[in-house]
Design a protein around this motif. Structure first.
Motif, PDB file in Angstrom:
ATOM      1  N   ALA A 188      -9.549   1.593   0.495  1.00 32.90           N
ATOM      2  CA  ALA A 188      -8.637   0.942  -0.454  1.00 32.90           C
ATOM      3  C   ALA A 188      -7.472   1.882  -0.718  1.00 32.90           C
ATOM      4  O   ALA A 188      -7.644   3.099  -0.747  1.00 32.90           O
ATOM      5  CB  ALA A 188      -9.366   0.621  -1.756  1.00 32.90           C
ATOM      6  N   PHE A 189      -6.305   1.298  -0.914  1.00 33.68           N
ATOM      7  CA  PHE A 189      -5.101   2.086  -1.166  1.00 33.68           C
ATOM      8  C   PHE A 189      -4.442   1.608  -2.453  1.00 33.68           C
ATOM      9  O   PHE A 189      -4.450   0.407  -2.748  1.00 33.68           O
ATOM     10  CB  PHE A 189      -4.097   1.921  -0.012  1.00 33.68           C
ATOM     11  CG  PHE A 189      -4.653   2.278   1.334  1.00 33.68           C
ATOM     12  CD1 PHE A 189      -4.917   3.596   1.672  1.00 33.68           C
ATOM     13  CD2 PHE A 189      -4.911   1.290   2.273  1.00 33.68           C
ATOM     14  CE1 PHE A 189      -5.429   3.922   2.918  1.00 33.68           C
ATOM     15  CE2 PHE A 189      -5.424   1.606   3.516  1.00 33.68           C
ATOM     16  CZ  PHE A 189      -5.679   2.923   3.851  1.00 33.68           C
ATOM     17  N   TYR A 225       0.833  -1.200   0.000  1.00 31.80           N
ATOM     18  CA  TYR A 225       0.000   0.000   0.000  1.00 31.80           C
ATOM     19  C   TYR A 225       0.871   1.256   0.000  1.00 31.80           C
ATOM     20  O   TYR A 225       1.878   1.315   0.708  1.00 31.80           O
ATOM     21  CB  TYR A 225      -0.884   0.034   1.237  1.00 31.80           C
ATOM     22  CG  TYR A 225      -1.959  -1.026   1.276  1.00 31.80           C
ATOM     23  CD1 TYR A 225      -2.706  -1.370   0.147  1.00 31.80           C
ATOM     24  CD2 TYR A 225      -2.258  -1.670   2.465  1.00 31.80           C
ATOM     25  CE1 TYR A 225      -3.700  -2.327   0.214  1.00 31.80           C
ATOM     26  CE2 TYR A 225      -3.251  -2.625   2.540  1.00 31.80           C
ATOM     27  CZ  TYR A 225      -3.972  -2.946   1.415  1.00 31.80           C
ATOM     28  OH  TYR A 225      -4.963  -3.887   1.485  1.00 31.80           O
ATOM     29  N   ARG A 226       0.457   2.260  -0.761  1.00 34.41           N
ATOM     30  CA  ARG A 226       1.210   3.513  -0.835  1.00 34.41           C
ATOM     31  C   ARG A 226       1.251   4.160   0.554  1.00 34.41           C
ATOM     32  O   ARG A 226       0.202   4.471   1.128  1.00 34.41           O
ATOM     33  CB  ARG A 226       0.596   4.462  -1.855  1.00 34.41           C
ATOM     34  CG  ARG A 226       1.441   5.719  -2.014  1.00 34.41           C
ATOM     35  CD  ARG A 226       1.108   6.581  -3.184  1.00 34.41           C
ATOM     36  NE  ARG A 226      -0.311   6.674  -3.454  1.00 34.41           N
ATOM     37  CZ  ARG A 226      -0.812   7.076  -4.616  1.00 34.41           C
ATOM     38  NH1 ARG A 226      -0.015   7.407  -5.593  1.00 34.41           N
ATOM     39  NH2 ARG A 226      -2.108   7.148  -4.795  1.00 34.41           N
ATOM     40  N   VAL A 278      -1.845   5.591   3.262  1.00 36.61           N
ATOM     41  CA  VAL A 278      -2.120   4.897   4.529  1.00 36.61           C
ATOM     42  C   VAL A 278      -1.940   5.861   5.690  1.00 36.61           C
ATOM     43  O   VAL A 278      -2.800   5.956   6.575  1.00 36.61           O
ATOM     44  CB  VAL A 278      -1.207   3.660   4.692  1.00 36.61           C
ATOM     45  CG1 VAL A 278      -1.370   3.049   6.073  1.00 36.61           C
ATOM     46  CG2 VAL A 278      -1.491   2.635   3.605  1.00 36.61           C
ATOM     47  N   ASP A 279      -0.831   6.596   5.695  1.00 36.45           N
ATOM     48  CA  ASP A 279      -0.571   7.543   6.780  1.00 36.45           C
ATOM     49  C   ASP A 279      -1.660   8.609   6.869  1.00 36.45           C
ATOM     50  O   ASP A 279      -2.118   8.948   7.966  1.00 36.45           O
ATOM     51  CB  ASP A 279       0.799   8.205   6.601  1.00 36.45           C
ATOM     52  CG  ASP A 279       1.955   7.230   6.750  1.00 36.45           C
ATOM     53  OD1 ASP A 279       1.759   6.134   7.331  1.00 36.45           O
ATOM     54  OD2 ASP A 279       3.066   7.555   6.273  1.00 36.45           O
ATOM     55  N   ASP A 280      -2.089   9.135   5.716  1.00 38.15           N
ATOM     56  CA  ASP A 280      -3.158  10.140   5.710  1.00 38.15           C
ATOM     57  C   ASP A 280      -4.458   9.565   6.266  1.00 38.15           C
ATOM     58  O   ASP A 280      -5.145  10.203   7.070  1.00 38.15           O
ATOM     59  CB  ASP A 280      -3.407  10.664   4.289  1.00 38.15           C
ATOM     60  CG  ASP A 280      -2.281  11.549   3.772  1.00 38.15           C
ATOM     61  OD1 ASP A 280      -1.424  11.977   4.582  1.00 38.15           O
ATOM     62  OD2 ASP A 280      -2.250  11.802   2.547  1.00 38.15           O
ATOM     63  N   PHE A 281      -4.796   8.349   5.837  1.00 37.79           N
ATOM     64  CA  PHE A 281      -6.034   7.740   6.316  1.00 37.79           C
ATOM     65  C   PHE A 281      -5.969   7.483   7.826  1.00 37.79           C
ATOM     66  O   PHE A 281      -6.933   7.746   8.547  1.00 37.79           O
ATOM     67  CB  PHE A 281      -6.341   6.429   5.582  1.00 37.79           C
ATOM     68  CG  PHE A 281      -7.623   5.822   6.024  1.00 37.79           C
ATOM     69  CD1 PHE A 281      -8.824   6.286   5.527  1.00 37.79           C
ATOM     70  CD2 PHE A 281      -7.642   4.801   6.965  1.00 37.79           C
ATOM     71  CE1 PHE A 281     -10.033   5.748   5.958  1.00 37.79           C
ATOM     72  CE2 PHE A 281      -8.841   4.251   7.399  1.00 37.79           C
ATOM     73  CZ  PHE A 281     -10.045   4.729   6.895  1.00 37.79           C
ATOM     74  N   ASP A 299      -3.602  -4.298   6.873  1.00 34.19           N
ATOM     75  CA  ASP A 299      -4.941  -4.870   7.019  1.00 34.19           C
ATOM     76  C   ASP A 299      -5.217  -5.290   8.454  1.00 34.19           C
ATOM     77  O   ASP A 299      -6.335  -5.127   8.959  1.00 34.19           O
ATOM     78  CB  ASP A 299      -5.126  -6.051   6.069  1.00 34.19           C
ATOM     79  CG  ASP A 299      -5.292  -5.613   4.616  1.00 34.19           C
ATOM     80  OD1 ASP A 299      -5.443  -4.404   4.353  1.00 34.19           O
ATOM     81  OD2 ASP A 299      -5.268  -6.499   3.737  1.00 34.19           O
ATOM     82  N   ALA A 300      -4.229  -5.833   9.134  1.00 37.10           N
ATOM     83  CA  ALA A 300      -4.411  -6.215  10.546  1.00 37.10           C
ATOM     84  C   ALA A 300      -4.688  -4.976  11.404  1.00 37.10           C
ATOM     85  O   ALA A 300      -5.576  -4.995  12.265  1.00 37.10           O
ATOM     86  CB  ALA A 300      -3.183  -6.958  11.054  1.00 37.10           C
TER      87      ALA A 300
END
Length: 189
Positions: A56-57, A22-23, A27-30, A70-71
């Motif tokens: 989704a990323f 994942y980018r 991920v960090d922003d989400f 995902d975990a």
């Protein structure tokens, strides 16, 4: 002094070689948005358990390892779902919450107990969808969970994966039902 081999601290392990993950920026922003939403007053947040479940990323080289992210998302979803349940119980009461959860569970069960091979829409002749026999097997197990209490965990439902086949089941429909199963399971935990 830094050089190209210096590694920065990251919340998740990164992929290497040709493997994609994942980018990290997305991920960090989400995760920052999820934290802010969770820290907001109940009912005021802009994200909920469903948004966490369906995020989704994009995939990139040197991205965050998918399983690790995902975990973490599963744990975040659990926290949001518990909070939403408590908030709903305090506002509408247990009878209303159980009624809504029971209605969704019945809709899922009605879908999953259709005849084998006819539980979901099939994709077109030249397209690939989820393998029908594998989806039907999982559907039977989830139906037994809903009807008889056969043990199934949220993690098992979240991590189910199907191979593909021509004229298979529609991925969108199957995924939507699996999301609804997770929602029901988290509502009654």
């Amino acid at each position: 002094m830094t050089d190209e081999t210096t590694t920065e601290a990251t919340p998740f392990p990164r992929t290497s070689g040709r493997r994609k993950g994942y980018r990290p920026e997305d991920v960090d922003d989400f995760l920052a948005r999820a934290r802010a939403a969770f820290e907001a007053s109940p009912g005021d947040e802009e994200l909920d358990a469903e948004a966490v479940r369906t995020v989704a990323f994009p995939l990139v080289r040197r991205g965050y390892q998918i399983a690790a992210v995902d975990a973490a998302l599963g744990r975040i979803e659990d926290a949001f779902a518990a909070r939403e349940r408590e908030y709903a119980l305090s506002r509408a009461g247990a009878r209303s919450w159980v009624g809504q959860s029971r209605k969704l569970a019945q809709e899922v069960l009605d879908r999953l107990t259709r005849p084998e091979g006819k539980r979901f829409r099939r994709v077109g002749m030249l397209r690939f969808g989820y393998r029908i026999d594998e989806v039907d097997l999982v559907a039977d197990k989830i139906a037994r969970f809903l009807e008889e209490g056969e043990p199934v965990t949220v993690e098992q439902v979240r991590s189910v994966a199907f191979r593909m086949q021509r004229r298979g089941y529609s991925e969108t429909q199957v995924d939507a039902v699996l999301d609804a199963v997770v929602k029901v399971m988290l509502a009654v935990v």
